[in-house]
Design a protein around this motif. Sequence first.
Motif, PDB file in Angstrom:
ATOM      1  N   LEU A  31      55.456  98.291  22.609  1.00 57.38           N
ATOM      2  CA  LEU A  31      54.283  97.513  23.003  1.00 57.38           C
ATOM      3  C   LEU A  31      53.013  98.344  22.999  1.00 57.38           C
ATOM      4  O   LEU A  31      51.963  97.890  22.532  1.00 57.38           O
ATOM      5  CB  LEU A  31      54.497  96.899  24.389  1.00 57.38           C
ATOM      6  CG  LEU A  31      55.479  95.751  24.456  1.00 57.38           C
ATOM      7  CD1 LEU A  31      55.817  95.429  25.905  1.00 57.38           C
ATOM      8  CD2 LEU A  31      54.905  94.525  23.758  1.00 57.38           C
ATOM      9  N   VAL A  32      53.095  99.563  23.505  1.00 55.99           N
ATOM     10  CA  VAL A  32      51.913 100.434  23.524  1.00 55.99           C
ATOM     11  C   VAL A  32      51.456 100.706  22.095  1.00 55.99           C
ATOM     12  O   VAL A  32      50.262 100.656  21.793  1.00 55.99           O
ATOM     13  CB  VAL A  32      52.189 101.740  24.302  1.00 55.99           C
ATOM     14  CG1 VAL A  32      51.083 102.765  24.076  1.00 55.99           C
ATOM     15  CG2 VAL A  32      52.347 101.442  25.788  1.00 55.99           C
ATOM     16  N   GLU A  33      52.378 100.950  21.202  1.00 57.66           N
ATOM     17  CA  GLU A  33      52.018 101.181  19.792  1.00 57.66           C
ATOM     18  C   GLU A  33      51.316  99.953  19.212  1.00 57.66           C
ATOM     19  O   GLU A  33      50.310 100.082  18.517  1.00 57.66           O
ATOM     20  CB  GLU A  33      53.253 101.542  18.979  1.00 57.66           C
ATOM     21  CG  GLU A  33      52.948 101.834  17.522  1.00 57.66           C
ATOM     22  CD  GLU A  33      51.955 102.970  17.311  1.00 57.66           C
ATOM     23  OE1 GLU A  33      51.046 102.794  16.468  1.00 57.66           O
ATOM     24  OE2 GLU A  33      52.070 104.006  17.972  1.00 57.66           O
ATOM     25  N   ARG A  34      51.840  98.762  19.497  1.00 52.81           N
ATOM     26  CA  ARG A  34      51.214  97.530  19.002  1.00 52.81           C
ATOM     27  C   ARG A  34      49.822  97.346  19.584  1.00 52.81           C
ATOM     28  O   ARG A  34      48.881  96.963  18.878  1.00 52.81           O
ATOM     29  CB  ARG A  34      52.078  96.317  19.351  1.00 52.81           C
ATOM     30  CG  ARG A  34      53.334  96.204  18.507  1.00 52.81           C
ATOM     31  CD  ARG A  34      54.174  94.990  18.865  1.00 52.81           C
ATOM     32  NE  ARG A  34      53.407  93.759  18.808  1.00 52.81           N
ATOM     33  CZ  ARG A  34      53.647  92.688  19.559  1.00 52.81           C
ATOM     34  NH1 ARG A  34      54.654  92.695  20.427  1.00 52.81           N
ATOM     35  NH2 ARG A  34      52.918  91.613  19.453  1.00 52.81           N
ATOM     36  N   ALA A  69      37.922  99.574  18.192  1.00 51.25           N
ATOM     37  CA  ALA A  69      37.581  99.774  19.602  1.00 51.25           C
ATOM     38  C   ALA A  69      37.375 101.251  19.908  1.00 51.25           C
ATOM     39  O   ALA A  69      38.112 102.101  19.434  1.00 51.25           O
ATOM     40  CB  ALA A  69      38.687  99.212  20.487  1.00 51.25           C
ATOM     41  N   ARG A  70      36.370 101.535  20.705  1.00 45.97           N
ATOM     42  CA  ARG A  70      36.120 102.892  21.185  1.00 45.97           C
ATOM     43  C   ARG A  70      36.420 102.992  22.676  1.00 45.97           C
ATOM     44  O   ARG A  70      36.478 104.071  23.232  1.00 45.97           O
ATOM     45  CB  ARG A  70      34.664 103.290  20.929  1.00 45.97           C
ATOM     46  CG  ARG A  70      34.266 103.288  19.461  1.00 45.97           C
ATOM     47  CD  ARG A  70      34.993 104.295  18.633  1.00 45.97           C
ATOM     48  NE  ARG A  70      34.700 105.633  19.101  1.00 45.97           N
ATOM     49  CZ  ARG A  70      35.391 106.710  18.784  1.00 45.97           C
ATOM     50  NH1 ARG A  70      36.405 106.621  17.975  1.00 45.97           N
ATOM     51  NH2 ARG A  70      35.078 107.882  19.258  1.00 45.97           N
ATOM     52  N   ALA A  71      36.586 101.838  23.329  1.00 43.23           N
ATOM     53  CA  ALA A  71      36.933 101.782  24.750  1.00 43.23           C
ATOM     54  C   ALA A  71      38.140 100.856  24.908  1.00 43.23           C
ATOM     55  O   ALA A  71      38.232  99.841  24.223  1.00 43.23           O
ATOM     56  CB  ALA A  71      35.762 101.263  25.566  1.00 43.23           C
ATOM     57  N   VAL A  72      39.038 101.229  25.800  1.00 41.78           N
ATOM     58  CA  VAL A  72      40.256 100.451  26.011  1.00 41.78           C
ATOM     59  C   VAL A  72      40.460 100.256  27.514  1.00 41.78           C
ATOM     60  O   VAL A  72      40.393 101.211  28.276  1.00 41.78           O
ATOM     61  CB  VAL A  72      41.486 101.171  25.417  1.00 41.78           C
ATOM     62  CG1 VAL A  72      42.755 100.407  25.698  1.00 41.78           C
ATOM     63  CG2 VAL A  72      41.308 101.395  23.924  1.00 41.78           C
ATOM     64  N   VAL A  73      40.678  99.009  27.918  1.00 37.67           N
ATOM     65  CA  VAL A  73      41.072  98.673  29.288  1.00 37.67           C
ATOM     66  C   VAL A  73      42.490  98.132  29.182  1.00 37.67           C
ATOM     67  O   VAL A  73      42.743  97.197  28.439  1.00 37.67           O
ATOM     68  CB  VAL A  73      40.137  97.614  29.908  1.00 37.67           C
ATOM     69  CG1 VAL A  73      40.625  97.231  31.306  1.00 37.67           C
ATOM     70  CG2 VAL A  73      38.696  98.122  29.943  1.00 37.67           C
ATOM     71  N   LEU A  74      43.401  98.732  29.946  1.00 40.57           N
ATOM     72  CA  LEU A  74      44.809  98.425  29.725  1.00 40.57           C
ATOM     73  C   LEU A  74      45.602  98.444  31.025  1.00 40.57           C
ATOM     74  O   LEU A  74      45.519  99.393  31.802  1.00 40.57           O
ATOM     75  CB  LEU A  74      45.386  99.475  28.764  1.00 40.57           C
ATOM     76  CG  LEU A  74      46.853  99.424  28.408  1.00 40.57           C
ATOM     77  CD1 LEU A  74      47.204  98.132  27.688  1.00 40.57           C
ATOM     78  CD2 LEU A  74      47.209 100.625  27.543  1.00 40.57           C
ATOM     79  N   GLU A  75      46.364  97.385  31.250  1.00 46.21           N
ATOM     80  CA  GLU A  75      47.409  97.414  32.264  1.00 46.21           C
ATOM     81  C   GLU A  75      48.701  97.620  31.486  1.00 46.21           C
ATOM     82  O   GLU A  75      49.076  96.774  30.667  1.00 46.21           O
ATOM     83  CB  GLU A  75      47.478  96.114  33.068  1.00 46.21           C
ATOM     84  CG  GLU A  75      48.576  96.150  34.109  1.00 46.21           C
ATOM     85  CD  GLU A  75      48.647  94.895  34.954  1.00 46.21           C
ATOM     86  OE1 GLU A  75      48.995  95.020  36.138  1.00 46.21           O
ATOM     87  OE2 GLU A  75      48.372  93.807  34.424  1.00 46.21           O
ATOM     88  N   LEU A  76      49.330  98.739  31.704  1.00 51.02           N
ATOM     89  CA  LEU A  76      50.522  99.062  30.926  1.00 51.02           C
ATOM     90  C   LEU A  76      51.640  98.068  31.219  1.00 51.02           C
ATOM     91  O   LEU A  76      51.903  97.746  32.385  1.00 51.02           O
ATOM     92  CB  LEU A  76      50.981 100.484  31.233  1.00 51.02           C
ATOM     93  CG  LEU A  76      50.055 101.554  30.654  1.00 51.02           C
ATOM     94  CD1 LEU A  76      50.343 102.905  31.274  1.00 51.02           C
ATOM     95  CD2 LEU A  76      50.200 101.612  29.150  1.00 51.02           C
TER      96      LEU A  76
END
Length: 95
Positions: free
Chosen positions: A18-21, A31-38
Amino acid sequence: MFGAGPRASFDERVLETLVERILRAADDLGARAVVLELPGRHDGLISAERAADILLATVGREREYDVWTLVETAEGRQRVMELTIEERKRMRRPM
């Protein structure tokens, strides 16, 4: 949004995939910025530290983002910060 499948089958391998996708989608969007709930963190299916380890290993050195924002609980954030501090210390130690 990326589906993680049934809770019962969620494991580290699913998280890696999932992280790879997610990162591939961010790359494709430029994207240069990422907001992520793992994935798996909201339900406590994986520890904050292990999820962060998998994220960092997947990001590798070939990807560059200006800003990372992880959505995390206060306790999880503290554990990830401690892990980050330890990793920095380890990297600074002479071999």
